[in-house]
Scaffold this motif. Sequence first.
Motif, PDB file in Angstrom:
ATOM      1  N   THR A  34       0.805  -1.223   0.000  1.00  0.00           N
ATOM      2  CA  THR A  34       0.000   0.000   0.000  1.00  0.00           C
ATOM      3  C   THR A  34       0.836   1.270   0.000  1.00  0.00           C
ATOM      4  N   ASP A  93      -7.886   8.426  -6.776  1.00  0.00           N
ATOM      5  CA  ASP A  93      -8.651   8.912  -5.635  1.00  0.00           C
ATOM      6  C   ASP A  93      -8.539  10.436  -5.524  1.00  0.00           C
ATOM      7  N   VAL A 109      -2.792   8.704  -5.121  1.00  0.00           N
ATOM      8  CA  VAL A 109      -3.573   7.679  -4.427  1.00  0.00           C
ATOM      9  C   VAL A 109      -4.404   6.927  -5.468  1.00  0.00           C
ATOM     10  N   ARG A 142      -7.147   3.919  -6.174  1.00  0.00           N
ATOM     11  CA  ARG A 142      -8.238   3.229  -5.463  1.00  0.00           C
ATOM     12  C   ARG A 142      -8.818   2.141  -6.366  1.00  0.00           C
ATOM     13  N   ARG A 195      -6.522   0.815  -1.357  1.00  0.00           N
ATOM     14  CA  ARG A 195      -5.853   2.029  -1.811  1.00  0.00           C
ATOM     15  C   ARG A 195      -4.339   1.861  -1.752  1.00  0.00           C
ATOM     16  N   TYR A 220      -0.772   4.279  -1.828  1.00  0.00           N
ATOM     17  CA  TYR A 220      -0.285   5.651  -1.648  1.00  0.00           C
ATOM     18  C   TYR A 220       1.132   5.740  -2.212  1.00  0.00           C
TER      19      TYR A 220
END
Length: 428
Positions: free
Chosen positions: A142, A177, A223, A225, A240, A242
């Motif tokens: 992530t 996102d 980001v 998603r 998600r 990052y």
Amino acid sequence: MRKLTFIFLTALGAAALNGCSDDNDNFQTVSFTRPYHILPENEPLKVEIRLSQPTTQTVAIPFSIGGNAVSGDEYVLSAQEFNVAAGQDSAVVTVTPQNNFSEHREIILSLEAPEGYKTGHYAQTTIPMETRTPMTVSFAATEYDLYEEGNVGVRLQVGSSDYESPSYDIHIPFEIDPESTAELGEHYEIVGDEQEFLYAKDAYIGLVRIRRLKKEEGKDKIVLRLSENDRFLASLDNDRAYITIDGPVTFDNLLGNWKFKEFLSENVKYYGGLVNEDPTELPSCDPADVLTFETRDGRNAVNTTGLVGDLRNYFIDGATVTLTGTGDDHMYYHSSSVDLEEHLDREVVRSTFSEVNLAFSPTTRNVGEANVDFRLIGDDELEVRIVQYEPTDFLVDVYNDRKDESSWNREGLPMKGQYTLIFRFTRQ
């Protein structure tokens, strides 16, 4: 089941009508062996035709495709016509399910009789498709740091089991996102321009590649998603990813003192189970270890005066450090302290040290130039990845086995990969 029974009875009724209209004339007939099939959820289906008598030469029997299932997406056909070989009276086309996640899909194949033939009892066959269970998709990791360009990965699961090595390419959509501060097309781009992960045929992970365009203060966060549809359910935990735009990386990013945090290559089961080596002999660091990068006499150099543990047996004080670019590398952490991120290559910064002790030993000296990889994780964590060494005090059997084996020694670095030695530091 009631729906499938209804279709079955309807198909039989149509077949009976076809049978009543047959004439006894000089034409040979071609017919499906059945008016109705079911395409299993995960297995291919063989659809067969029969001639009224064997042919004396190869005959191509074309067919048209109908129904609401999408050919090439929800299923694939092994051929676009039936080819009956000379001396034979039958032929088969295989139907293979692919993205069969939507309900109430069916395929209808209708024969087109060639010259000298007419259609027999079953000129058409109807093939309802069983529905595949939606797959759960989650990010393999992530958190990502983007220097130049690198992969972001996703995993697939069916129920509680990993879905790996698919027989066809799977395309998994995602969204940008609104939490992102970086702008697509200005600060970064998606390589290939497709806003989807490609889970390639026979692969173990789905990937999309992100390329840095520009780093701008306050606009360096991406980001991603996962989006849901009838094929994919998004994981509740890892939906998600990052991504921080950290590049371009220069020596200025390394400057300063870095205090030892952890050694990430100490897994006893791995080193003790797959090879006949004692894991206690692996290099270790002291909690007081400090690795320093500085400018010395106009050169970018390493300062080892703060090292107490075994890294002082590898690095040589004052050696010049040259950053040579970035590349992809597999992590091979082999430690429970970090997610293994299996099959996901991450972006690393390549460097060349003008000299190190390749023997990695307090008693044996073998000084030479060496490649060392780095990962900058945010602003305050540094991963030092020793990829080039020729050990004399530990993993000696491994090195001797690998140094002359071309399959392991592809880059002239026999210990790179599974035996990369990984150290984490935090900025002081």
